[in-house]
Design an enzyme around this catalytic site. Structure first.
Site, PDB file in Angstrom:
ATOM      1  N   HIS A   1      -5.442  -0.186  -3.097  1.00 35.06           N
ATOM      2  CA  HIS A   1      -6.379  -0.084  -1.983  1.00 35.06           C
ATOM      3  C   HIS A   1      -7.539   0.794  -2.438  1.00 35.06           C
ATOM      4  O   HIS A   1      -7.349   1.947  -2.826  1.00 35.06           O
ATOM      5  CB  HIS A   1      -5.730   0.525  -0.740  1.00 35.06           C
ATOM      6  CG  HIS A   1      -6.676   0.605   0.420  1.00 35.06           C
ATOM      7  ND1 HIS A   1      -6.840  -0.424   1.326  1.00 35.06           N
ATOM      8  CD2 HIS A   1      -7.535   1.587   0.804  1.00 35.06           C
ATOM      9  CE1 HIS A   1      -7.749  -0.076   2.222  1.00 35.06           C
ATOM     10  NE2 HIS A   1      -8.190   1.143   1.921  1.00 35.06           N
ATOM     11  N   CYS A   2      -8.739   0.235  -2.387  1.00 37.97           N
ATOM     12  CA  CYS A   2      -9.918   0.962  -2.847  1.00 37.97           C
ATOM     13  C   CYS A   2     -10.720   1.458  -1.647  1.00 37.97           C
ATOM     14  O   CYS A   2     -11.294   0.651  -0.902  1.00 37.97           O
ATOM     15  CB  CYS A   2     -10.801   0.064  -3.715  1.00 37.97           C
ATOM     16  SG  CYS A   2     -12.285   0.891  -4.324  1.00 37.97           S
TER      17      CYS A   2
END
Length: 542
Positions: A394-395
């Site tokens: 997850h960025c």
């Protein structure tokens, strides 16, 4: 709390069977040893020729039916029942043959017992049902089978008020916990000591169990106090389990309303940092145009420098478009159950055990939150609260997960960001180098540049930060794409059994060679996981 440790049900059957495990022991001498060893011919001789009773207990109160059920000899179980064996017979601890089958997950033997009238809810002197015993020994497949096919109550308490989830959490059997949560086991049940399953997971220091319970639970479980007045987080601190205390503290913190949610909920809460990154890039583009290309204090721009300068601006605009695409595109969310629409069939009862595209016998494929059977390389993202296929990470800077459907877009975004920063820095440095006049002997070049061109220095600083971040991520992604492995798998390789070979060492079954890995990624955007041949569930469960 320490005085109320759970006492595991005595595995007296194992103790009595210790003599049968040694191949150097004397030959089988009675119906009990024949049943335990699975020697059908000798058993029939004892019963049909010698006339030995098969439904009487031995000197320790154990039945031949129990020994056969323990070791999953379904044909012998069938034979004993046909010759007078009682499926309801109990030993001195009140345990039936079904309890013994649960110890080793003997599903075939359990089927025979239950089809001949054995009660799935039969309890021993401690109130343990078969589902309790199976949870105590981590027999996940057995638990699933009797719950799905015979409707065993997975929330039933024993005499101390402990459910199968309490036992699985206490023993740290992550797969059993996943299954129970997948089937909506109640997390809030408190036993006679006021402890929930989370309390017992904390007490034993089972970090994986705590993580599973926290992710699938609600904030109520985090604040429940036991009879000693301790919440799970306080209990973790009291027992010295620092890692678990941090996990629970972070979970409590995430449940609360933070100041950023109150001040700027739209940007910081739902959208993450993508708007900030977008704004930084836009500011840097404007700064580059004003202070580098059209700065009055610099020399006139040549055609070549202008070409490279506007190329950099074009790359920056393209990077912004890819940022917007990465942020808005579905990363590969897996469909969940429709709320209020019950399943017509149990997905774990009717699943094709040989269908390797959907099930490999890995219980980590169950998502307790989404209530789905997910592909092997998928993972539940706690930030997005969805399961993502081929989950990478997850960025927060794109405010989205990176997964199967947007990883190629993310990689292109990183490449554009790196190229933009390199071109921008090169043009800015060239402009400064050709514009600095001859300096006095007492004035340094660096001091003059900083004082004369502060806007260019500001641009170079911001551009340098972006370059370091994007280029580092780009190199990491290139390395992983070449090996067809995700960031999540690299970080958690020890936890994933499919990344270990028969010798226990790291082995990536998805690595088809650098050339094929890269070509599949560039052409399709992902690799086809269905090409991997997994063993069927029957083999995995052994």
């Amino acid at each position: 709390m320490a005085s109320s440790e759970i006492e595991i049900v005595s595995d007296s059957n194992d103790q009595q069977n210790s003599g049968f495990r040694n191949p150097n022991e004397p030959a089988i001498i009675d119906v009990y040893s024949a049943s335990a060893y699975g020697d059908f011919d000798k058993l029939r001789k004892f019963v049909e020729v010698d006339g030995v009773s098969i439904y009487q207990p031995d000197g320790n109160g154990y039945y031949a039916l129990q020994w056969a059920a323990l070791n999953n000899f379904a044909d012998i179980v069938q034979y004993i029942i046909e010759h007078g064996g009682n499926v309801h017979a109990t030993d001195n601890a009140g345990q039936t043959a079904l309890h013994w089958a649960a110890v080793r997950g003997s599903i075939a033997a359990a089927d025979v017992l239950l089809q001949h009238g054995a009660r799935v809810e039969a309890a021993d002197v401690n109130g343990y049902r078969a589902v309790h015993v199976a949870a105590q020994y981590g027999q996940t497949a057995f638990v699933n089978h009797i719950v799905a096919k015979y409707h065993a109550d997975l929330n039933v308490p024993d005499n101390d008020g402990r459910s199968p989830l309490h036992w699985a959490a206490y023993k740290g059997f992550g797969d059993t916990i996943r299954l129970l949560l997948f089937r909506d086991a109640f997390q809030g049940r408190q036993d006679k000591d006021g402890c929930t399953p989370l309390h017992w997971a904390v007490l034993r220091g089972n970090a994986e169990a705590c993580t599973l319970l926290v992710h699938a639970g609600t904030k109520e479980e985090l604040t429940v106090k036991d009879n000693a007045g301790l919440t799970p987080a306080e209990l973790a601190s009291d027992k010295g389990h620092r890692q678990i205390a941090v996990i629970l503290s972070n979970a409590q913190r995430s449940q609360r309303k933070q100041w950023k949610d109150k001040v700027c909920p739209a940007i910081m809460g739902r959208k993450g940092y993508a708007p900030i990154l977008f704004a930084v890039v836009v500011v840097n583009i404007i700064l580059f145009i004003i202070s580098v290309l059209f700065a009055p204090g610099l020399t006139k721009v040549t055609a070549v420098v202008a070409l490279w300068g506007w190329t950099g601006v074009s790359l920056a605009v393209a990077a912004l478009l890819m940022l917007a695409r990465c942020s808005s595109k579905d990363p590969g969310y897996i469909k969940t159950k429709v709320a209020g629409q019950p399943d017509a069939q149990d997905p774990l009862l009717n699943i094709d055990l040989n269908n390797t595209s959907s099930w490999t016998g890995n219980w980590s494929q169950l998502c307790p939150t989404c209530k789905i059977i997910r592909p092997v390389r998928s993972k539940h993202c706690p930030t997005c609260n969805r399961c993502v296929e081929q989950f990478d990470h997850h960025c927060p800077w794109i405010s989205n997960c990176v997964g199967k459907r947007n990883k190629r877009d993310f990689f292109i975004f990183l490449c554009l960001g790196s190229l933009t920063s390199i071109v921008g820095a090169a043009v800015a440095l060239q402009r400064i180098w050709t514009s600095v006049p001859l300096l006095a002997a007492d004035e340094s070049w660096l001091h003059h540049v900083i004082s004369a061109y502060p806007a260019v220095i500001a641009f170079l600083f911001m551009d340098g930060v972006i370059l370091i971040a994007s280029l580092t991520l780009c190199i990491v992604q290139i390395s992983q794409i070449a090996r067809n492995i995700t960031t999540n798998e690299m970080a958690n390789a020890v936890r994933y059994g499919y990344l270990r070979g028969p010798d226990g060492r790291f082995r990536n079954p998805y690595n088809h060679g650098c050339r094929k890995n890269c070509s599949d990624f560039l052409i399709h955007g992902y690799t086809n996981d269905d090409e991997i041949a997994w063993p069927p569930l029957q083999h995995v469960a052994r």
